[in-house]
Write a protein that holds these residues in place. Structure first.
Motif, PDB file in Angstrom:
ATOM      1  N   SER A 176      12.665  37.196 -24.087  1.00  0.00           N
ATOM      2  CA  SER A 176      13.512  38.018 -23.218  1.00  0.00           C
ATOM      3  C   SER A 176      14.669  38.601 -24.021  1.00  0.00           C
ATOM      4  CB  SER A 176      14.075  37.173 -22.070  1.00  0.00           C
ATOM      5  OG  SER A 176      15.133  36.367 -22.532  1.00  0.00           O
ATOM      6  N   THR A 177      15.372  39.562 -23.395  1.00  0.00           N
ATOM      7  CA  THR A 177      16.493  40.171 -24.105  1.00  0.00           C
ATOM      8  C   THR A 177      17.610  39.166 -24.352  1.00  0.00           C
ATOM      9  OG1 THR A 177      17.475  40.907 -22.016  1.00  0.00           O
ATOM     10  CG2 THR A 177      16.074  42.476 -23.172  1.00  0.00           C
ATOM     11  N   TRP A 231      17.066  38.918 -29.729  1.00  0.00           N
ATOM     12  CA  TRP A 231      17.897  39.592 -30.727  1.00  0.00           C
ATOM     13  C   TRP A 231      18.591  38.616 -31.669  1.00  0.00           C
ATOM     14  CZ3 TRP A 231      16.462  44.176 -31.590  1.00  0.00           C
ATOM     15  CH2 TRP A 231      15.979  44.978 -30.545  1.00  0.00           C
ATOM     16  N   GLU A 235       9.036  45.960 -24.130  1.00  0.00           N
ATOM     17  CA  GLU A 235       8.913  44.497 -24.124  1.00  0.00           C
ATOM     18  C   GLU A 235       8.105  44.064 -25.349  1.00  0.00           C
ATOM     19  OE1 GLU A 235      10.002  41.852 -21.755  1.00  0.00           O
ATOM     20  OE2 GLU A 235      11.419  43.524 -21.692  1.00  0.00           O
ATOM     21  N   ARG A 267      10.230  44.681 -28.746  1.00  0.00           N
ATOM     22  CA  ARG A 267      11.268  43.690 -29.041  1.00  0.00           C
ATOM     23  C   ARG A 267      10.642  42.379 -29.496  1.00  0.00           C
ATOM     24  NH1 ARG A 267      12.771  42.797 -24.312  1.00  0.00           N
ATOM     25  NH2 ARG A 267      11.736  40.798 -24.273  1.00  0.00           N
ATOM     26  N   MET A 309      25.144  40.645 -24.352  1.00  0.00           N
ATOM     27  CA  MET A 309      24.520  41.824 -24.978  1.00  0.00           C
ATOM     28  C   MET A 309      25.406  42.327 -26.113  1.00  0.00           C
ATOM     29  SD  MET A 309      23.084  45.298 -23.248  1.00  0.00           S
ATOM     30  CE  MET A 309      21.546  44.601 -22.728  1.00  0.00           C
ATOM     31  N   GLN A 327      24.835  40.137 -29.153  1.00  0.00           N
ATOM     32  CA  GLN A 327      23.552  40.372 -29.817  1.00  0.00           C
ATOM     33  C   GLN A 327      23.588  41.621 -30.668  1.00  0.00           C
ATOM     34  OE1 GLN A 327      21.054  41.174 -26.590  1.00  0.00           O
ATOM     35  NE2 GLN A 327      21.232  39.159 -25.664  1.00  0.00           N
ATOM     36  N   ASN A 362      17.897  37.309 -19.124  1.00  0.00           N
ATOM     37  CA  ASN A 362      18.295  38.637 -19.594  1.00  0.00           C
ATOM     38  C   ASN A 362      19.738  38.560 -20.045  1.00  0.00           C
ATOM     39  OD1 ASN A 362      20.161  39.315 -17.315  1.00  0.00           O
ATOM     40  ND2 ASN A 362      18.277  39.238 -16.133  1.00  0.00           N
TER      41      ASN A 362
END
Lengths: 419, 173
Positions: A64-65, A69, A111, A114, A321, A324, B112
């Motif tokens: 997942s995000t 990362w 998806e 990444r 975020m 990352q 997420n």
């Protein structure tokens, strides 16, 4: 008294004369900032610092995000951690998702892109990544890049990241591929705006999209004239988008991630964001702007003020975020300063498919028996209808039986007494 | 001896029937499937799920989904439900989808980078199922809330609208 006053005055004048000027960040400072992001992530709420980031609950984010990362940014800097654990978690995540229709996502090719980068960062071959539903190895490149129908379904990001993933992986493009370097580049080129940038809609260039497209173009610029021309125009566009504080905005809001992706894009294209005069505004560079989002605990925040379009990003609070993206931006910059390769380029790195066919251990016989029992009981109870009547009737029966038993007992006792 | 056995048997029977007649659920499970009756004292909220914008952009729709679009794009008309203390907009959607057997897929807040639940699909319509600007948005009382659905706590009388927009870039925030 006069001496003190004049000294004070001199001091004050000196203060007003000092112009804020950008001191170029030394590589060590860049690396330290990156390391502190990871240290922040490894720090538990009670203050203890874990040995590895890729451990415990963090591994739930593999695929997942929230997770991918980190191995990407950390591997780019050669940071030690338990990449094998992350890879195992990522493989299992992908394997399970592949069992459902749509696999990693019904509509988002990114998806795959990444996950490919995360896989490469862990030293895994993305073309033979994990056990597929038919027993054959899952080929993430084939499914996410080469044979992905309508790769641009989600918009520009689909084309951009497909191209990035294609370049990242040192593997051959199949002869019958639907998407190739040529077709993906053509898709980007035809969408490049007159001002050299890219946008999701309209004519105003978007800094984030332009920077990401620039990352995709980086490996092509050396050997492809059209790509070089497009990249140069994109760089000029980014220079024009830089704001008065040296940073970048999204939808008019200055934020960390926009600065980060621009820094990464410039570095990937061999442009030093601190030394190139085009990227110094009022004495500030994109790196200055990026580092301005750094918080004392080593994390990065999204913005200084509240952004209604981004409700979950609380200003001046750590933002995942932002952490990352800052991490890999700093990695890209560090690698530029120290003469290492582009962070999106894995061509020199050794890749292995060892472990692609690992399956989770089957439950023990006892666990299986317990599970079956639970299921059977569940089915049985689920079939109960009209519970209240059943309970009432059963209770009545039980009471009657109990009364009968007691009566019989009393009678027998009486009988014995009499005897 | 016989009577003791009879008593024991009666007790066991009563217990067996009681257990057999009972529906064992965890507290979570109970509250998830149980739909509260609306009484005059209840606090209530309204929810609707609409994908009619897809009908304006059928050319962009994933062909496989044509059969999933209900008439008029109304997946769920404006419906009233009891507001439970602490209900977020997401809690309401989850319960409503289950109650009405509407497909709903979501990504947990820990999966997420936003730290907020991301509703991936409702009624098999996912982000980008109808073009690159398409996806689900939610409004409360006609306005976009300033937080993700799992962070927005509802109040008595709120109306939560889930709308599938094919032109999210044109939405005014």
């Amino acid at each position: 008294m006069k001496k003190t006053v004049s000294l004070l005055l001199a001091f004050l004048i000196l203060c007003t004369l000092s112009v804020p000027c950008a001191a170029a960040a030394a590589p060590e400072a860049v690396l330290r900032a990156a390391e502190e992001i990871v240290a922040y992530k490894k720090t538990a709420p009670d203050g203890t610092v874990g040995e590895n980031l890729f451990a415990g609950d963090f591994l739930n984010a593999a695929g997942s995000t929230a997770g991918d990362w980190y191995p990407f940014g950390m591997a780019a800097l050669g940071m030690a951690d338990d990449y094998a654990a992350y890879l195992a978690a990522l493989r299992e995540n992908v394997r399970v998702r592949y069992q459902a229709e749509g696999a990693l996502s019904p509509n988002k090719a990114t998806e795959w892109h990444r996950v490919i980068l995360a896989a490469l960062s862990c030293g895994a071959d993305p073309t033979r990544f994990c056990m597929g539903p038919d027993g054959a190895p899952v080929d993430l490149l084939a499914d996410g890049v080469f044979f992905r129908e309508n790769v641009g379904r989600q918009g520009l990001n689909g084309y951009i990241w497909a191209l990035i993933a294609l370049h990242a992986c040192p593997c051959e493009t199949p002869a019958n591929a639907v998407n190739t370097e040529e077709t993906l580049f053509a898709a980007l080129e035809e969408r490049q705006l007159a001002n050299g940038g890219w946008a999701a809609a309209g004519e105003a260039a978007d800094a984030d999209l332009t920077a990401m497209a620039l990352i995709a173009l980086a490996p092509m610029a050396a050997k492809n004239g059209a790509a070089k021309a497009a990249a140069d125009r994109a760089i000029e566009c980014l220079a024009s988008l830089q704001n008065a504080e040296g940073g970048y905005e999204n939808g008019g809001f200055a934020n960390c991630e926009s600065c980060a992706v621009v820094v990464a894009a410039l570095c990937e294209n061999g442009v030093d964001p601190e030394k190139d005069p085009r990227f110094t505004k009022n004495g500030r560079t994109p790196v200055d702007a990026l580092l301005s989002y750094r918080l004392p605990d080593g994390s990065f925040t999204h913005a200084f003020i509240s952004d209604p379009e981004n409700p979950s990003a609380v200003p001046m609070e750590p933002n995942d975020m932002s952490c990352q993206q800052a991490l890999y931006a700093l990695a890209a910059y560090y690698n530029l300063l120290t003469g290492k390769g582009r962070i999106f380029d894995f061509s020199g790195k050794p890749l292995s498919d060892a472990g692609w066919d690992v399956l989770p251990a089957p439950p023990s016989a006892a666990e299986q028996a317990a599970d079956t029992l639970r299921q059977r009981l569940g089915d049985f109870f689920a079939e109960q209808t009209n519970r209240k009547t059943v309970i009432a009737a059963a209770l009545a029966l039980a009471v009657i039986l109990g009364a009968v038993a007691l009566a019989v007992r009393a009678k027998r006792r009486k009988g014995r007494k009499d005897a | 001896m016989k009577k003791d056995i009879l008593i024991i048997f009666a007790v066991i029977l009563a217990l067996a029937v009681l257990i057999g007649g009972s529906n064992f659920q965890s507290v979570e499970e109970y509250y998830l499937v149980h739909i509260d009756d609306i009484t005059p004292e209840s606090e209530t909220v309204f929810i609707s799920i609409d994908c009619s914008d897809v009908l304006n952009h059928l050319d962009r729709l994933d062909k496989a989904l044509l059969d999933e679009i209900p008439p008029g794009g109304v997946i769920l008309p404006r419906t009233e439900y009891v507001l439970r203390p602490g209900d977020t907009a997401f809690d309401l959607l989850k319960r409503t989808a289950r109650h009405n057997a509407i497909q709903m897929e979501y990504q947990g807040a820990d999966r997420n980078a936003f730290g907020s639940v991301y509703v991936q699909g409702i009624g098999y319509l996912y982000e980008f199922s109808c073009g690159p600007e398409s996806g689900w948005v939610y409004l409360v009382n006609g306005k976009f809330p300033d937080k993700g659905c799992s962070g927005y706590e509802l109040s008595d009388g709120d109306w939560v609208q889930w709308i599938y927009s094919c032109e999210r870039s044109n939405f005014e925030f």
